[in-house]
Design a protein around this motif. Structure first.
Motif, mmCIF file in Angstrom:
data_model
loop_
_atom_site.group_PDB
_atom_site.id
_atom_site.type_symbol
_atom_site.label_atom_id
_atom_site.label_comp_id
_atom_site.label_asym_id
_atom_site.label_seq_id
_atom_site.Cartn_x
_atom_site.Cartn_y
_atom_site.Cartn_z
ATOM 1 N N ASN A 1 -6.574 -10.281 2.347
ATOM 2 C CA ASN A 1 -6.001 -9.164 3.091
ATOM 3 C C ASN A 1 -5.180 -8.308 2.138
ATOM 4 O O ASN A 1 -4.253 -8.808 1.494
ATOM 5 N N ILE A 2 -5.535 -7.040 2.035
ATOM 6 C CA ILE A 2 -4.844 -6.148 1.104
ATOM 7 C C ILE A 2 -3.507 -5.718 1.704
ATOM 8 O O ILE A 2 -3.455 -5.070 2.754
ATOM 9 N N SER A 3 -2.438 -6.086 1.015
ATOM 10 C CA SER A 3 -1.090 -5.802 1.486
ATOM 11 C C SER A 3 -0.483 -4.673 0.653
ATOM 12 O O SER A 3 -1.194 -3.869 0.056
ATOM 13 N N SER A 4 0.824 -4.618 0.594
ATOM 14 C CA SER A 4 1.525 -3.526 -0.086
ATOM 15 C C SER A 4 2.964 -3.944 -0.334
ATOM 16 O O SER A 4 3.507 -4.792 0.386
ATOM 17 N N ASP A 5 3.592 -3.330 -1.357
ATOM 18 C CA ASP A 5 5.019 -3.598 -1.537
ATOM 19 C C ASP A 5 5.830 -3.013 -0.390
ATOM 20 O O ASP A 5 6.981 -3.396 -0.176
ATOM 21 N N ALA A 6 5.227 -2.103 0.392
ATOM 22 C CA ALA A 6 5.903 -1.576 1.581
ATOM 23 C C ALA A 6 6.062 -2.651 2.651
ATOM 24 O O ALA A 6 6.821 -2.462 3.606
ATOM 25 N N ALA A 7 5.371 -3.784 2.483
ATOM 26 C CA ALA A 7 5.526 -4.897 3.416
ATOM 27 C C ALA A 7 6.848 -5.622 3.213
ATOM 28 O O ALA A 7 7.321 -6.315 4.122
ATOM 29 N N VAL A 8 7.441 -5.469 2.022
ATOM 30 C CA VAL A 8 8.687 -6.198 1.727
ATOM 31 C C VAL A 8 9.854 -5.269 1.404
ATOM 32 O O VAL A 8 11.013 -5.672 1.505
ATOM 33 N N ASN A 9 9.566 -4.029 1.011
ATOM 34 C CA ASN A 9 10.615 -3.072 0.684
ATOM 35 C C ASN A 9 10.739 -2.018 1.789
ATOM 36 O O ASN A 9 9.732 -1.528 2.294
ATOM 37 N N ALA A 10 11.971 -1.691 2.142
ATOM 38 C CA ALA A 10 12.213 -0.750 3.242
ATOM 39 C C ALA A 10 12.199 0.683 2.722
ATOM 40 O O ALA A 10 13.245 1.282 2.462
ATOM 41 N N TYR A 11 11.000 1.253 2.582
ATOM 42 C CA TYR A 11 10.867 2.632 2.121
ATOM 43 C C TYR A 11 10.969 3.590 3.312
ATOM 44 O O TYR A 11 10.142 3.515 4.228
ATOM 45 N N PRO A 12 11.955 4.494 3.318
ATOM 46 C CA PRO A 12 12.040 5.468 4.402
ATOM 47 C C PRO A 12 10.746 6.290 4.498
ATOM 48 O O PRO A 12 10.204 6.731 3.477
ATOM 49 N N GLY A 13 10.275 6.455 5.707
ATOM 50 C CA GLY A 13 9.057 7.213 5.939
ATOM 51 C C GLY A 13 7.798 6.366 6.005
ATOM 52 O O GLY A 13 6.763 6.830 6.471
ATOM 53 N N TRP A 14 7.911 5.138 5.545
ATOM 54 C CA TRP A 14 6.746 4.248 5.524
ATOM 55 C C TRP A 14 6.813 3.203 6.630
ATOM 56 O O TRP A 14 6.178 2.157 6.554
ATOM 57 N N GLY A 15 7.575 3.482 7.698
ATOM 58 C CA GLY A 15 7.840 2.474 8.713
ATOM 59 C C GLY A 15 6.607 1.902 9.382
ATOM 60 O O GLY A 15 6.446 0.680 9.480
ATOM 61 N N ALA A 16 5.709 2.757 9.855
ATOM 62 C CA ALA A 16 4.524 2.269 10.558
ATOM 63 C C ALA A 16 3.628 1.467 9.623
ATOM 64 O O ALA A 16 3.179 0.362 9.953
ATOM 65 N N TYR A 17 3.387 2.021 8.449
ATOM 66 C CA TYR A 17 2.532 1.347 7.473
ATOM 67 C C TYR A 17 3.176 0.040 6.999
ATOM 68 O O TYR A 17 2.537 -1.011 6.982
ATOM 69 N N GLY A 18 4.456 0.106 6.623
ATOM 70 C CA GLY A 18 5.143 -1.070 6.105
ATOM 71 C C GLY A 18 5.244 -2.182 7.130
ATOM 72 O O GLY A 18 5.038 -3.353 6.804
ATOM 73 N N ALA A 19 5.548 -1.840 8.374
ATOM 74 C CA ALA A 19 5.648 -2.858 9.419
ATOM 75 C C ALA A 19 4.305 -3.536 9.659
ATOM 76 O O ALA A 19 4.227 -4.759 9.843
ATOM 77 N N SER A 20 3.232 -2.734 9.643
ATOM 78 C CA SER A 20 1.908 -3.314 9.875
ATOM 79 C C SER A 20 1.498 -4.229 8.724
ATOM 80 O O SER A 20 0.901 -5.289 8.940
ATOM 81 N N LYS A 21 1.830 -3.831 7.500
ATOM 82 C CA LYS A 21 1.473 -4.658 6.341
ATOM 83 C C LYS A 21 2.345 -5.912 6.261
ATOM 84 O O LYS A 21 1.888 -6.967 5.826
ATOM 85 N N ALA A 22 3.605 -5.813 6.684
ATOM 86 C CA ALA A 22 4.467 -6.997 6.721
ATOM 87 C C ALA A 22 3.922 -8.002 7.726
ATOM 88 O O ALA A 22 3.885 -9.209 7.464
ATOM 89 N N ALA A 23 3.517 -7.504 8.883
ATOM 90 C CA ALA A 23 2.931 -8.389 9.890
ATOM 91 C C ALA A 23 1.641 -9.020 9.367
ATOM 92 O O ALA A 23 1.380 -10.206 9.593
ATOM 93 N N LEU A 24 0.830 -8.232 8.656
ATOM 94 C CA LEU A 24 -0.412 -8.759 8.095
ATOM 95 C C LEU A 24 -0.135 -9.862 7.083
ATOM 96 O O LEU A 24 -0.820 -10.894 7.067
ATOM 97 N N ALA A 25 0.867 -9.665 6.239
ATOM 98 C CA ALA A 25 1.194 -10.678 5.231
ATOM 99 C C ALA A 25 1.624 -11.987 5.881
ATOM 100 O O ALA A 25 1.207 -13.072 5.450
ATOM 101 N N HIS A 26 2.431 -11.918 6.928
ATOM 102 C CA HIS A 26 2.890 -13.144 7.581
ATOM 103 C C HIS A 26 1.760 -13.791 8.375
ATOM 104 O O HIS A 26 1.627 -15.025 8.388
ATOM 105 N N LEU A 27 0.940 -12.974 9.014
ATOM 106 C CA LEU A 27 -0.238 -13.488 9.705
ATOM 107 C C LEU A 27 -1.127 -14.252 8.725
ATOM 108 O O LEU A 27 -1.638 -15.338 9.037
#
Length: 240
Positions: free
Chosen positions: A144-170
């Motif tokens: 599953n291709i993730s992103s550093d936005a899954a672990v770092n709180a980048y302003p403006g990347w909320g939807a993408y980062g939250a989805s990738k964080a959930a994917l990483a934990h899943l």
């Protein structure tokens, strides 16, 4: 980094396979002898990349529930089974990027539908085929291709980062649960790449500061081989 890899006999499916990292993966996997099926939404692009690479092109949208089983059926029919699934297709959510307070609920839902739920549904639909591959000793792997936005709180990347964080934990949970079936699941962050998705998110970014998707694809293929059983890597002619 390994070169001249022979992946003859390895069956791989890639989502989001007509641009960016997905396209680089399709090209390299096909060039190295793997049997490849790839998924994307636009018929003309799918046909063009299929003609170029010899890979099996499948038109579908992993963000749509009704597309999942037709995609899964075409993957297993075209490849005769499945050893590796790479869930690469991604959605930013709002474009241009937006603060969460300015993000529409539907835009968050779109990011989750593709990045999280779509990857979950397709993995679930192909789980049986992967389990068969594992029982045959071929190995079975989901990347599953993730992103550093899954672990770092980048302003403006909320939807993408939250989805990738959930994917990483899943991915981490499913990797634990699937051990009994012989299936591995990995979440990999390829880094910031010069791709159409990144340009859509940050149009002013300097491409020279970004990783080329071809480099990221080679790194992912190397990690893929490290995660597969020695017998599978030997089959692919990569271990000495």
């Amino acid at each position: 980094m390994q070169t001249n890899i022979d992946l003859q006999g390895l069956r791989v499916a890639v989502t989001g396979g007509t641009s960016g990292l997905g396209l680089a993966l399709v090209r390299q996997l096909a060039e190295q002898g793997a049997s490849v099926a790839f998924v994307a939404r636009t018929t003309a692009d799918v046909e063009r990349i299929a003609d170029e690479t010899g890979a099996h092109g499948i038109v579908g949208d992993v963000g749509k529930k009704e597309d999942i089983y037709p995609i899964a059926l075409q993957v297993t029919a075209s490849l005769g089974g499945l050893d590796v699934l790479i869930n690469n297709a991604s959605s930013l959510g709002p474009v241009p990027l937006a603060l969460l307070a300015d993000t529409e609920c539907e835009e968050l839902e779109k990011a989750l539908a593709v990045n999280l739920v779509g990857a979950f549904r397709l993995t679930k639909a192909l789980f049986g085929a992967l389990a068969v591959s594992a029982r045959e000793g071929r190995g079975a792997l989901v990347i599953n291709i993730s992103s550093d936005a899954a672990v770092n709180a980048y302003p403006g990347w909320g939807a993408y980062g939250a989805s990738k964080a959930a994917l990483a934990h899943l991915t981490a949970i499913w990797d634990e649960e699937a051990k009994a079936d012989g299936i591995r699941l990995l979440a990999l962050d390829p880094g910031d790449m010069d791709t159409p998705l990144h340009a859509l998110a940050l149009p002013d970014a300097d491409p020279s500061t970004l990783k080329r998707p071809e480099v990221a694809a080679a790194e992912i293929i190397e990690k893929m081989l490290d995660a597969l059983p020695v017998s599978t890597a030997a089959l692919a002619g990569t271990r000495g």
